[in-house]
Design a protein around this motif. Structure first.
Motif, PDB file in Angstrom:
ATOM      1  N   ILE A  41     -35.889   5.219   5.734  1.00 56.54           N
ATOM      2  CA  ILE A  41     -36.207   3.793   5.587  1.00 56.54           C
ATOM      3  C   ILE A  41     -36.952   3.558   4.269  1.00 56.54           C
ATOM      4  O   ILE A  41     -36.749   2.529   3.610  1.00 56.54           O
ATOM      5  CB  ILE A  41     -37.012   3.265   6.805  1.00 56.54           C
ATOM      6  N   SER A  42     -37.758   4.534   3.828  1.00 59.39           N
ATOM      7  CA  SER A  42     -38.545   4.347   2.599  1.00 59.39           C
ATOM      8  C   SER A  42     -37.632   4.290   1.376  1.00 59.39           C
ATOM      9  O   SER A  42     -37.656   3.316   0.608  1.00 59.39           O
ATOM     10  CB  SER A  42     -39.548   5.495   2.423  1.00 59.39           C
ATOM     11  N   GLY A  43     -36.821   5.329   1.188  1.00 61.50           N
ATOM     12  CA  GLY A  43     -35.962   5.378   0.011  1.00 61.50           C
ATOM     13  C   GLY A  43     -34.910   4.279   0.033  1.00 61.50           C
ATOM     14  O   GLY A  43     -34.609   3.666  -1.008  1.00 61.50           O
ATOM     15  N   PHE A  60     -30.240   9.623  -3.690  1.00 64.43           N
ATOM     16  CA  PHE A  60     -29.777  10.958  -3.267  1.00 64.43           C
ATOM     17  C   PHE A  60     -30.263  11.214  -1.852  1.00 64.43           C
ATOM     18  O   PHE A  60     -31.473  11.168  -1.591  1.00 64.43           O
ATOM     19  CB  PHE A  60     -30.354  12.044  -4.181  1.00 64.43           C
ATOM     20  N   GLU A  61     -29.353  11.484  -0.948  1.00 64.05           N
ATOM     21  CA  GLU A  61     -29.725  11.783   0.435  1.00 64.05           C
ATOM     22  C   GLU A  61     -29.077  13.114   0.832  1.00 64.05           C
ATOM     23  O   GLU A  61     -27.863  13.284   0.717  1.00 64.05           O
ATOM     24  CB  GLU A  61     -29.266  10.647   1.365  1.00 64.05           C
ATOM     25  N   ALA A  62     -29.925  14.027   1.342  1.00 66.01           N
ATOM     26  CA  ALA A  62     -29.425  15.358   1.696  1.00 66.01           C
ATOM     27  C   ALA A  62     -28.458  15.313   2.881  1.00 66.01           C
ATOM     28  O   ALA A  62     -27.504  16.077   2.950  1.00 66.01           O
ATOM     29  CB  ALA A  62     -30.606  16.275   2.030  1.00 66.01           C
ATOM     30  N   ASP A  85     -38.606   2.877  17.981  1.00 69.76           N
ATOM     31  CA  ASP A  85     -37.958   1.839  18.802  1.00 69.76           C
ATOM     32  C   ASP A  85     -38.483   0.454  18.469  1.00 69.76           C
ATOM     33  O   ASP A  85     -37.997  -0.534  19.013  1.00 69.76           O
ATOM     34  CB  ASP A  85     -38.121   2.136  20.302  1.00 69.76           C
ATOM     35  N   SER A  86     -39.477   0.349  17.593  1.00 72.75           N
ATOM     36  CA  SER A  86     -40.083  -0.969  17.356  1.00 72.75           C
ATOM     37  C   SER A  86     -41.028  -0.875  16.166  1.00 72.75           C
ATOM     38  O   SER A  86     -41.284   0.213  15.656  1.00 72.75           O
ATOM     39  CB  SER A  86     -40.889  -1.380  18.590  1.00 72.75           C
ATOM     40  N   TRP A  87     -41.536  -2.026  15.768  1.00 70.61           N
ATOM     41  CA  TRP A  87     -42.621  -2.018  14.786  1.00 70.61           C
ATOM     42  C   TRP A  87     -43.798  -2.794  15.371  1.00 70.61           C
ATOM     43  O   TRP A  87     -43.619  -3.612  16.278  1.00 70.61           O
ATOM     44  CB  TRP A  87     -42.172  -2.574  13.434  1.00 70.61           C
ATOM     45  N   GLY A 466     -49.517   5.624   5.716  1.00 71.68           N
ATOM     46  CA  GLY A 466     -49.118   5.072   7.022  1.00 71.68           C
ATOM     47  C   GLY A 466     -47.753   5.596   7.419  1.00 71.68           C
ATOM     48  O   GLY A 466     -46.897   5.831   6.561  1.00 71.68           O
ATOM     49  N   VAL A 467     -47.580   5.802   8.732  1.00 72.43           N
ATOM     50  CA  VAL A 467     -46.307   6.349   9.198  1.00 72.43           C
ATOM     51  C   VAL A 467     -45.406   5.267   9.796  1.00 72.43           C
ATOM     52  O   VAL A 467     -44.233   5.507  10.048  1.00 72.43           O
ATOM     53  CB  VAL A 467     -46.502   7.474  10.252  1.00 72.43           C
ATOM     54  N   GLY A 468     -45.950   4.077  10.044  1.00 71.10           N
ATOM     55  CA  GLY A 468     -45.184   3.040  10.727  1.00 71.10           C
ATOM     56  C   GLY A 468     -44.236   2.303   9.792  1.00 71.10           C
ATOM     57  O   GLY A 468     -44.460   2.231   8.573  1.00 71.10           O
ATOM     58  N   LEU A 469     -43.171   1.744  10.363  1.00 73.12           N
ATOM     59  CA  LEU A 469     -42.129   1.097   9.549  1.00 73.12           C
ATOM     60  C   LEU A 469     -42.671  -0.036   8.673  1.00 73.12           C
ATOM     61  O   LEU A 469     -42.300  -0.115   7.496  1.00 73.12           O
ATOM     62  CB  LEU A 469     -41.004   0.588  10.458  1.00 73.12           C
ATOM     63  N   PRO A 470     -43.541  -0.930   9.183  1.00 70.75           N
ATOM     64  CA  PRO A 470     -43.985  -2.013   8.295  1.00 70.75           C
ATOM     65  C   PRO A 470     -44.665  -1.496   7.030  1.00 70.75           C
ATOM     66  O   PRO A 470     -44.391  -1.973   5.923  1.00 70.75           O
ATOM     67  CB  PRO A 470     -44.980  -2.804   9.175  1.00 70.75           C
TER      68      PRO A 470
HETATM   69  C1  LIG Z   1     -39.977  10.355  17.348  1.00 70.39           C
HETATM   70  C2  LIG Z   1     -40.546   9.330  16.427  1.00 70.39           C
HETATM   71  C3  LIG Z   1     -40.785   8.040  16.882  1.00 70.39           C
HETATM   72  C4  LIG Z   1     -41.317   7.088  16.027  1.00 70.39           C
HETATM   73  N1  LIG Z   1     -41.523   5.824  16.488  1.00 70.39           N
HETATM   74  C5  LIG Z   1     -41.957   4.870  15.639  1.00 70.39           C
HETATM   75  C6  LIG Z   1     -42.022   3.512  16.069  1.00 70.39           C
HETATM   76  O1  LIG Z   1     -41.690   3.173  17.206  1.00 70.39           O
HETATM   77  N2  LIG Z   1     -42.428   2.571  15.169  1.00 70.39           N
HETATM   78  C7  LIG Z   1     -42.745   2.911  13.873  1.00 70.39           C
HETATM   79  O2  LIG Z   1     -43.115   2.016  13.103  1.00 70.39           O
HETATM   80  N3  LIG Z   1     -42.664   4.186  13.428  1.00 70.39           N
HETATM   81  C8  LIG Z   1     -42.275   5.160  14.279  1.00 70.39           C
HETATM   82  N4  LIG Z   1     -42.151   6.449  13.841  1.00 70.39           N
HETATM   83  C9  LIG Z   1     -42.456   6.757  12.427  1.00 70.39           C
HETATM   84  C10 LIG Z   1     -41.296   6.357  11.523  1.00 70.39           C
HETATM   85  O3  LIG Z   1     -40.083   6.426  12.212  1.00 70.39           O
HETATM   86  C11 LIG Z   1     -41.214   7.285  10.310  1.00 70.39           C
HETATM   87  O4  LIG Z   1     -42.487   7.396   9.717  1.00 70.39           O
HETATM   88  C12 LIG Z   1     -40.215   6.764   9.289  1.00 70.39           C
HETATM   89  O5  LIG Z   1     -38.955   6.530   9.859  1.00 70.39           O
HETATM   90  C13 LIG Z   1     -40.135   7.742   8.118  1.00 70.39           C
HETATM   91  O6  LIG Z   1     -39.269   7.212   7.147  1.00 70.39           O
HETATM   92  P1  LIG Z   1     -39.146   7.903   5.719  1.00 70.39           P
HETATM   93  O7  LIG Z   1     -38.081   7.229   4.975  1.00 70.39           O
HETATM   94  O8  LIG Z   1     -40.473   7.980   5.074  1.00 70.39           O
HETATM   95  O9  LIG Z   1     -38.750   9.422   6.047  1.00 70.39           O
HETATM   96  P2  LIG Z   1     -37.460  10.024   6.767  1.00 70.39           P
HETATM   97  O10 LIG Z   1     -36.890   9.091   7.748  1.00 70.39           O
HETATM   98  O11 LIG Z   1     -37.875  11.378   7.219  1.00 70.39           O
HETATM   99  O12 LIG Z   1     -36.400  10.147   5.581  1.00 70.39           O
HETATM  100  C14 LIG Z   1     -36.537  11.114   4.566  1.00 70.39           C
HETATM  101  C15 LIG Z   1     -35.131  11.430   4.079  1.00 70.39           C
HETATM  102  O13 LIG Z   1     -35.222  12.321   2.972  1.00 70.39           O
HETATM  103  C16 LIG Z   1     -34.092  13.186   3.021  1.00 70.39           C
HETATM  104  N5  LIG Z   1     -34.384  14.363   2.188  1.00 70.39           N
HETATM  105  C17 LIG Z   1     -35.286  15.344   2.407  1.00 70.39           C
HETATM  106  N6  LIG Z   1     -35.248  16.237   1.393  1.00 70.39           N
HETATM  107  C18 LIG Z   1     -34.306  15.803   0.512  1.00 70.39           C
HETATM  108  C19 LIG Z   1     -33.840  16.308  -0.744  1.00 70.39           C
HETATM  109  N7  LIG Z   1     -34.332  17.414  -1.289  1.00 70.39           N
HETATM  110  N8  LIG Z   1     -32.858  15.607  -1.380  1.00 70.39           N
HETATM  111  C20 LIG Z   1     -32.356  14.458  -0.835  1.00 70.39           C
HETATM  112  N9  LIG Z   1     -32.776  13.961   0.346  1.00 70.39           N
HETATM  113  C21 LIG Z   1     -33.749  14.608   1.011  1.00 70.39           C
HETATM  114  C22 LIG Z   1     -33.968  13.494   4.504  1.00 70.39           C
HETATM  115  O14 LIG Z   1     -32.676  13.972   4.810  1.00 70.39           O
HETATM  116  C23 LIG Z   1     -34.276  12.147   5.127  1.00 70.39           C
HETATM  117  O15 LIG Z   1     -33.118  11.381   5.375  1.00 70.39           O
HETATM  118  C24 LIG Z   1     -41.616   7.435  14.684  1.00 70.39           C
HETATM  119  C25 LIG Z   1     -41.378   8.737  14.225  1.00 70.39           C
HETATM  120  C26 LIG Z   1     -40.846   9.679  15.082  1.00 70.39           C
HETATM  121  C27 LIG Z   1     -40.582  11.066  14.578  1.00 70.39           C
END
Ligand SMILES: Cc1cc2nc3c(=O)[nH]c(=O)nc-3n(C[C@H](O)[C@H](O)[C@H](O)COP(=O)(O)OP(=O)(O)OC[C@H]3O[C@@H](n4cnc5c(N)ncnc54)[C@H](O)[C@@H]3O)c2cc1C
Length: 486
Positions: A41-43, A60-62, A85-87, A466-470
């Motif tokens: 969601i971040s990238g 770039f996505e692995a 499942d939510s924010w 922060g780890v949450g989606l918002p």
């Molecule tokens: C079980 C669970 C339930 C959750 N529930 C909630 C919730 O209800 N509400 C909420 O707000 N948050 C929730 N969270 C937290 C939230 O989902 C995560 O913090 C968020 O989705 C992380 O997004 P991100 O883009 O930072 O990382 P990620 O989703 O981990 O994405 C990182 C991406 O980088 C890619 N990557 C890694 N290395 C490389 C590389 N070398 N080259 C290219 N690509 C690479 C990976 O394949 C991956 O797709 C939950 C988390 C978990 C684990």
């Protein structure tokens, strides 16, 4: 490349991108190439925002799909979340993004009339008192519910009753320690005693962060409560003065959070998304970044690194060796077992239950009664349950074994055999929740200051603020605006 006229504002520009859909905010300048590593969601949000600003980028996505931990499975009228499942509804950024993507009509509020969460205690699901903000009662209804709750001993209830009268002492402690961090366990125990830390803070925090409250940093994971302590001393008094009414606790989308991913991906030019392209190396070449995958090596003007911290650590190590010690050192893993049932069966009223850390009663971390938490998750009479495990040593078990374990644990805690599910899904999210341990904010500030000296590079994702989606959406937006403007 020849300059051309921008159709939106008639200015001479040197970019060759299309006019962005809203024809408003967009970028004029020299052609600039931006790389984003990681398509969670971040990238993805950063790529979407850059595209809206009219700035080309390469994502770039692995893995084989976008969204990272965000994934929705839709089948036979069931909407099953495989990750979040939510924010949290009071933070506006995920909602704003959903609205911008045309998903405003799909936004759902959690069924707060059903809002009851249980804690497993001595084999029984004991309801957590209502009207609580985490471990702090909200106003008189909160205090009344707490005093009536079987979860706490009289000693813990006395600690709650006394907390407002200790405001001066708590405030002067906060003033003397303004810049110090401490563990969540110690912060909660200072206000309400050890029992509340163990019985309430531990399961609540491990439900969100999957970690130990003895290690988690209060400044990083409970900053609003730290601010209340500084202002009011008493958390109970502070919360009462800040109470906002009418905002639901959680929000989601009728078709699932995966819709945000799908809508953003649909706006991006195909050539800007590189799936199955793991970045192996990032290297500085003068002011540029060289990005190497198994198939290509390309130069970029700016780089947004949006991988989880562990992968960020190995990519950053050659350019910034000290980043290894500054990035979060630990992350917890989650296994989700999602079970969809066509026929009804009774469940306790509420959103689900939590299992205290280190409990000998169950290997589960938590479970959600999904169709009671949100509307529209199951067809009529259907049910959806999600069971969470966090044991690293369960990661390698086959799906069929994990489903059986999930069903057995749920049946035993709910005190009834569950029917065979019509759909069962297993998702393993290894090292998915970085632990914000004591001192996290200071380490990240140091890391970001060092990263800023490296050229046009930003760190994004759930390892930092922060780890949450918002929060992730907000940071990705800001990073995109920044990368477009430098
Ligand atoms: C079980 C669970 C339930 C959750 N529930 C909630 C919730 O209800 N509400 C909420 O707000 N948050 C929730 N969270 C937290 C939230 O989902 C995560 O913090 C968020 O989705 C992380 O997004 P991100 O883009 O930072 O990382 P990620 O989703 O981990 O994405 C990182 C991406 O980088 C890619 N990557 C890694 N290395 C490389 C590389 N070398 N080259 C290219 N690509 C690479 C990976 O394949 C991956 O797709 C939950 C988390 C978990 C684990």
């Amino acid at each position: 490349m020849h300059p051309s006229l921008c159709h939106a504002c008639n200015n001479l520009r040197k970019v060759t991108t299309d006019t962005p859909p809203n024809g408003k905010a967009h970028y004029h300048g020299l052609v600039k190439k931006i790389a984003i590593i990681g398509g969670g969601i971040s990238g993805l949000t950063a790529a979407y925002r850059l595209h809206r600003l009219g700035v080309p980028c390469t994502l770039f996505e692995a893995g084989p799909r976008l969204g990272g931990i965000v994934e929705t499975h839709r089948e036979d009228g069931f909407v099953i979340e495989c990750g979040p499942d939510s924010w949290v509804a009071e933070k506006p950024w995920a909602r704003e993004l959903a609205v911008e993507l045309g998903l405003g009509d799909e936004i759902l509020s959690s069924n707060d009339h059903n809002r009851l969460t249980y804690v497993l205690q001595n084999g029984t699901l004991v309801p957590m008192p209502e009207h609580m903000r985490m471990m702090v009662p909200q106003g008189q209804p909160g205090m009344d519910a707490l005093l009536a709750s079987p979860l706490f001993t009289d000693e813990a209830k006395r600690a709650y009753l006394n907390e407002p009268s200790r405001a001066a002492e708590l405030k002067s402690y906060a003033a003397a320690h303004t810049h110090d961090d401490e563990s969540v366990a110690s912060f909660v125990a200072r206000h309400f005693g050890q029992e509340v830390a163990d019985k309430l803070a531990a399961p609540l925090l491990s439900g969100v962060f999957g970690g130990s409250i003895h290690k988690l940093s209060v400044n990083a994971v409970m900053a609003p409560f730290v601010a209340l302590e500084q202002e009011f001393g008493s958390l109970i008094t502070g919360l009462a003065s800040r109470q906002r009414k009418g905002v639901s606790l959680f929000a989601s989308l009728r078709s699932g959070l995966g819709s945000i991913v799908e809508r953003m991906a649909a706006t991006l030019p195909e050539k800007s998304i590189k799936l199955r392209e793991k970045v192996l190396e990032m290297e500085q070449k003068g002011p540029l970044w060289s990005i190497k995958t198994a198939h290509s090596e390309e130069l970029f003007d700016a780089l947004l690194l949006a991988t989880p911290p562990r992968q960020a650590a190995s990519l950053l190590a050659p350019v910034l060796p000290e980043s290894r010690h500054l990035l979060p050192q630990h992350a917890s893993s989650a296994i989700i077992i999602a079970l969809a049932f066509r026929d009804p069966f009774p469940l306790p009223h509420g959103f689900g239950f939590l299992v205290p850390e280190g409990s000998s009663e169950s290997r589960l971390l938590a479970a959600t009664f999904v169709d009671q938490k949100f509307p529209s998750r199951a067809p009529a009479n259907g049910r959806v349950l999600r069971a969470f495990f966090a044991d690293q040593d369960m990661m390698d078990l086959p799906d069929s074994v994990l489903v059986r374990l999930g069903l057995n644990e749920l049946s035993s805690i709910l005190g009834q055999p569950l029917p065979e599910p019509a759909i069962s899904l297993v998702r393993r999210w290894p090292d998915s929740l970085p632990q914000y341990e004591v001192g996290h904010r200071e380490r990240i500030a140091t890391l970001e200051a060092k990263v800023a000296t490296l050229g046009v590079l930003r760190l994004l994702g759930n390892g930092y603020h922060g780890v949450g989606l918002p929060d992730l959406v907000r940071q990705a937006d800001e990073a995109a605006q920044w990368a477009a403007s430098v």
